[in-house]
Write an enzyme that holds these catalytic residues in place. Structure first.
Site, PDB file in Angstrom:
ATOM      1  N   ASP A  82       0.825  -1.208   0.000  1.00 51.24           N
ATOM      2  CA  ASP A  82       0.000   0.000   0.000  1.00 51.24           C
ATOM      3  C   ASP A  82       0.865   1.265   0.000  1.00 51.24           C
ATOM      4  O   ASP A  82       1.869   1.340   0.705  1.00 51.24           O
ATOM      5  CB  ASP A  82      -0.895  -0.022   1.248  1.00 51.24           C
ATOM      6  CG  ASP A  82      -1.967   1.048   1.224  1.00 51.24           C
ATOM      7  OD1 ASP A  82      -2.338   1.507   0.134  1.00 51.24           O
ATOM      8  OD2 ASP A  82      -2.447   1.410   2.324  1.00 51.24           O
ATOM      9  N   HIS A  83       0.464   2.240  -0.788  1.00 50.67           N
ATOM     10  CA  HIS A  83       1.044   3.591  -0.747  1.00 50.67           C
ATOM     11  C   HIS A  83       2.568   3.654  -0.752  1.00 50.67           C
ATOM     12  O   HIS A  83       3.166   4.299   0.106  1.00 50.67           O
ATOM     13  CB  HIS A  83       0.536   4.342   0.492  1.00 50.67           C
ATOM     14  CG  HIS A  83      -0.802   4.977   0.288  1.00 50.67           C
ATOM     15  ND1 HIS A  83      -1.019   6.026  -0.567  1.00 50.67           N
ATOM     16  CD2 HIS A  83      -1.991   4.702   0.852  1.00 50.67           C
ATOM     17  CE1 HIS A  83      -2.298   6.370  -0.539  1.00 50.67           C
ATOM     18  NE2 HIS A  83      -2.913   5.565   0.307  1.00 50.67           N
ATOM     19  N   ASP A 104       2.283   5.385  -5.426  1.00 46.83           N
ATOM     20  CA  ASP A 104       1.548   6.619  -5.148  1.00 46.83           C
ATOM     21  C   ASP A 104       2.432   7.815  -5.461  1.00 46.83           C
ATOM     22  O   ASP A 104       3.236   8.252  -4.642  1.00 46.83           O
ATOM     23  CB  ASP A 104       1.094   6.653  -3.688  1.00 46.83           C
ATOM     24  CG  ASP A 104       0.293   7.913  -3.368  1.00 46.83           C
ATOM     25  OD1 ASP A 104       0.030   8.696  -4.303  1.00 46.83           O
ATOM     26  OD2 ASP A 104      -0.064   8.098  -2.194  1.00 46.83           O
ATOM     27  N   GLU A 134      -2.573   6.194  -8.138  1.00 49.25           N
ATOM     28  CA  GLU A 134      -3.517   7.168  -7.592  1.00 49.25           C
ATOM     29  C   GLU A 134      -3.444   8.462  -8.380  1.00 49.25           C
ATOM     30  O   GLU A 134      -2.360   8.927  -8.750  1.00 49.25           O
ATOM     31  CB  GLU A 134      -3.228   7.449  -6.119  1.00 49.25           C
ATOM     32  CG  GLU A 134      -4.224   8.407  -5.474  1.00 49.25           C
ATOM     33  CD  GLU A 134      -4.093   8.482  -3.958  1.00 49.25           C
ATOM     34  OE1 GLU A 134      -4.249   9.595  -3.410  1.00 49.25           O
ATOM     35  OE2 GLU A 134      -3.839   7.438  -3.320  1.00 49.25           O
ATOM     36  N   HIS A 181      -7.844  10.299   4.590  1.00 48.03           N
ATOM     37  CA  HIS A 181      -7.169   9.264   5.373  1.00 48.03           C
ATOM     38  C   HIS A 181      -7.299   9.570   6.865  1.00 48.03           C
ATOM     39  O   HIS A 181      -7.231  10.722   7.284  1.00 48.03           O
ATOM     40  CB  HIS A 181      -5.673   9.209   5.020  1.00 48.03           C
ATOM     41  CG  HIS A 181      -5.401   8.667   3.656  1.00 48.03           C
ATOM     42  ND1 HIS A 181      -4.874   9.426   2.639  1.00 48.03           N
ATOM     43  CD2 HIS A 181      -5.598   7.430   3.138  1.00 48.03           C
ATOM     44  CE1 HIS A 181      -4.735   8.677   1.553  1.00 48.03           C
ATOM     45  NE2 HIS A 181      -5.161   7.462   1.836  1.00 48.03           N
ATOM     46  N   GLY A 182      -7.457   8.514   7.660  1.00 49.11           N
ATOM     47  CA  GLY A 182      -7.481   8.693   9.108  1.00 49.11           C
ATOM     48  C   GLY A 182      -8.889   8.833   9.658  1.00 49.11           C
ATOM     49  O   GLY A 182      -9.866   8.416   9.057  1.00 49.11           O
ATOM     50  N   GLY A 211     -11.399   5.166   3.682  1.00 53.14           N
ATOM     51  CA  GLY A 211     -12.751   4.661   3.896  1.00 53.14           C
ATOM     52  C   GLY A 211     -13.181   4.564   5.348  1.00 53.14           C
ATOM     53  O   GLY A 211     -14.367   4.648   5.647  1.00 53.14           O
ATOM     54  N   ASN A 231     -10.091   0.589   0.894  1.00 50.63           N
ATOM     55  CA  ASN A 231      -8.992   0.423   1.847  1.00 50.63           C
ATOM     56  C   ASN A 231      -9.463   0.718   3.268  1.00 50.63           C
ATOM     57  O   ASN A 231     -10.066   1.775   3.516  1.00 50.63           O
ATOM     58  CB  ASN A 231      -7.854   1.387   1.506  1.00 50.63           C
ATOM     59  CG  ASN A 231      -7.093   0.974   0.261  1.00 50.63           C
ATOM     60  OD1 ASN A 231      -7.630   0.320  -0.623  1.00 50.63           O
ATOM     61  ND2 ASN A 231      -5.829   1.363   0.193  1.00 50.63           N
ATOM     62  N   THR A 234      -7.825   2.368   9.658  1.00 49.32           N
ATOM     63  CA  THR A 234      -8.160   3.052  10.906  1.00 49.32           C
ATOM     64  C   THR A 234      -9.217   2.303  11.709  1.00 49.32           C
ATOM     65  O   THR A 234      -9.099   2.165  12.932  1.00 49.32           O
ATOM     66  CB  THR A 234      -8.632   4.486  10.625  1.00 49.32           C
ATOM     67  OG1 THR A 234      -7.602   5.185   9.915  1.00 49.32           O
ATOM     68  CG2 THR A 234      -8.940   5.224  11.917  1.00 49.32           C
TER      69      THR A 234
END
Length: 286
Positions: A82-83, A104, A134, A181-182, A211, A231, A234
């Site tokens: 990821d990322h 990314d 992305e 994010h978060g 998400g 994704n 969190t």
């Protein structure tokens, strides 16, 4: 079944109007919880690792556990990076056995994003490793600062997205439609009209980052209007922390061994993943 890349599972999700859950994991509790939930509901899942997890465990150390879990599962499981911002780290993931990666470069110019993504696709395609990229801006914690205002420029541009996929050959595209994010500190507003346009024009599965924290209705609208991969990180953290807090504060917790505590965390993560599988519509889609 077992270890696969993301291409086929996401194409099926795109056609079937459901989404496959991507779950970031960095320890055995999270890994076991995610796989157990997928097996319980006969759902494909994506196990993911991010470079930030290196502060606890290296990708080379944790990859064997992720790959073993995927290979022994009776559902399709992709092992995804990821990322990642660098080609070097992507190479480490592929060398470690990952079946899918994300490059990314969304914080770069369009041209540089295309260049870096093409480089990764050229490296990964011959190895049957799928590539996610992305385009657009999905805010991180900086999006919560006072004075932050969402701009139309943050959303993924439809014409740019079509050109981007044509030039790079990426297998999936993470798009910006209003998520962050978060943990959300204010109610998110998804741009569903933009998502509909992207679904109509872009020929590859679309991915939603940021998400965790969305309402069930937001998730359902996103999936019905074109998102094929979501994704989640969190919400898994929150479930694990809540479990730890509850079990460590109770008076009888002094009799609870660390092994039993870890098992409870795995169950808490499993329960959260189960909720997402049902919500995303991937149950029974193995």
């Amino acid at each position: 079944m077992s270890l696969v890349n993301m291409k086929e599972m996401l194409e099926h999700a795109r056609e079937g109007r459901y989404a496959v859950g991507h779950f970031n994991v960095f320890n055995i509790e999270m890994l076991r919880g995610a796989v157990k939930a997928g097996e319980k509901y006969n759902s494909p899942i994506i196990l993911a690792f991010a470079e930030v997890f290196e502060k606890l465990v290296s990708i080379e150390e944790f990859a064997p556990a992720m790959i073993a879990a995927a290979e022994t599962a009776d559902i399709p499981v992709a092992v995804h990076l990821d990322h990642s911002k660098s080609f070097e780290y992507i190479k480490r993931a592929v060398d470690a056995g990952f079946t899918s990666v994300m490059i990314d470069a969304s914080d770069q110019t369009f041209e540089e994003n295309v260049r870096r993504t093409k480089e990764v696709v050229r490296f990964c395609a011959p190895k049957n490793v799928t590539v996610e990229a992305e385009l657009g801006h999905v805010a991180g914690l900086e999006g919560y600062e006072d004075g932050y205002e969402e701009s139309a420029d943050d959303y993924t541009d439809v014409r740019e997205a079509v050109q981007f996929i044509r030039e790079t050959g990426a297998d999936a595209l993470a798009v910006a439609i209003g998520t962050v994010h978060g943990v959300y500190r204010r109610e998110p507003k998804l741009n569903l009209e933009r998502l509909k346009e992207l679904r109509r024009e872009v020929p590859v599965p679309l991915v939603m980052h940021g998400g965790s924290g969305l309402s069930d209705g937001d998730f359902e609208n996103a999936v019905q209007n074109g998102i094929a991969k979501i994704n989640i990180f969190t919400d898994l953290n929150i479930a694990a922390k809540k479990c730890l807090k509850e079990n460590c504060m109770e008076e009888e917790s002094q009799y609870l061994g660390y092994l039993d505590l870890c098992a409870k965390v795995a169950e808490a993560v499993c329960t959260e993943v189960e909720k997402k599988i049902i919500l995303f519509g991937s149950a029974g889609k193995r």
